[in-house]
Design a protein around this motif. Structure first.
Motif, PDB file in Angstrom:
ATOM      1  N   HIS A 105     -74.112 -46.081 -50.965  1.00 23.63           N
ATOM      2  CA  HIS A 105     -74.187 -44.641 -50.716  1.00 23.63           C
ATOM      3  C   HIS A 105     -73.994 -44.392 -49.217  1.00 23.63           C
ATOM      4  O   HIS A 105     -74.651 -45.012 -48.398  1.00 23.63           O
ATOM      5  CB  HIS A 105     -75.546 -44.140 -51.173  1.00 23.63           C
ATOM      6  N   GLY A 109     -68.821 -45.667 -53.012  1.00 24.43           N
ATOM      7  CA  GLY A 109     -70.042 -44.998 -53.432  1.00 24.43           C
ATOM      8  C   GLY A 109     -70.046 -43.504 -53.166  1.00 24.43           C
ATOM      9  O   GLY A 109     -69.140 -42.951 -52.547  1.00 24.43           O
ATOM     10  N   PRO A 110     -71.099 -42.821 -53.624  1.00 24.83           N
ATOM     11  CA  PRO A 110     -71.238 -41.389 -53.374  1.00 24.83           C
ATOM     12  C   PRO A 110     -71.496 -41.105 -51.895  1.00 24.83           C
ATOM     13  O   PRO A 110     -71.943 -41.970 -51.151  1.00 24.83           O
ATOM     14  CB  PRO A 110     -72.446 -40.991 -54.222  1.00 24.83           C
ATOM     15  N   ASN A 166     -64.853 -40.301 -54.515  1.00 26.93           N
ATOM     16  CA  ASN A 166     -66.299 -40.324 -54.312  1.00 26.93           C
ATOM     17  C   ASN A 166     -66.873 -38.930 -54.548  1.00 26.93           C
ATOM     18  O   ASN A 166     -66.314 -37.947 -54.051  1.00 26.93           O
ATOM     19  CB  ASN A 166     -66.661 -40.705 -52.874  1.00 26.93           C
TER      20      ASN A 166
END
Length: 160
Positions: free
Chosen positions: A11, A34-35, A54
């Motif tokens: 993240h 990732g986010p 993302n």
């Protein structure tokens, strides 16, 4: 701070006052896999077209530079999205089938004499709020540029 490879899996959080760049005017640079939580500014400066898959959320904003087209699969920000904010050429935001882009404000052509373009061919584009008097959606800012919004299909919501 920025990433230049696809090896990042975790993240990414962009903290208050921070800036993360995708690229530096060339054809490399990504956010990893990732986010992304954005509390500041995400800047895209690529010479080629790029898809950001993302999920991007938070209170920050996005600025699109360069002469490329950028497509986001999932954005939910309360900050502004600026398309075309440099003298390099007209940047473009693409919104396609399955994409959901929600921002607080959407501005195109923010640099003097430089256009910003939006092409929507499916998906949902939502501009939600303004509390500073600038208006939620501004297409073109300067008399010396021509910004455009093309809608082939999809949904556009502008609320205030």
């Amino acid at each position: 701070m920025g990433r230049s490879s696809d090896s990042g899996i975790g993240h990414l959080t962009i903290g208050n006052g921070g800036t993360v760049w995708i690229g530096n005017g060339g054809t490399t640079g990504t956010l990893g896999l990732g986010p992304v939580t954005n509390y500041a500014t995400l800047r895209v400066n690529r010479a080629d077209d790029v898809v950001v898959s993302n999920p991007v959320t938070g209170t920050g904003g996005i600025v699109l530079y360069g002469t490329n087209s950028t497509r986001f699969s999932s954005v939910s920000l309360t900050g502004s999205l600026q398309v075309g904010n440099n003298a390099a050429g007209p940047a473009a935001l693409l919104v396609g089938d399955g994409d959901e882009v929600t921002v607080g404000r959407l501005f195109t052509g923010e640099a003097v004499g430089n256009a910003g373009n939006i092409v929507q061919n499916g998906g949902v584009l939502t501009v939600t709020d303004v509390t500073d008097g600038e208006g939620p959606f501004r297409l073109g800012h300067w008399s010396t540029e021509t910004s455009t919004y093309w809608m082939v299909s999809g949904e556009l919501y502008v609320t205030n």
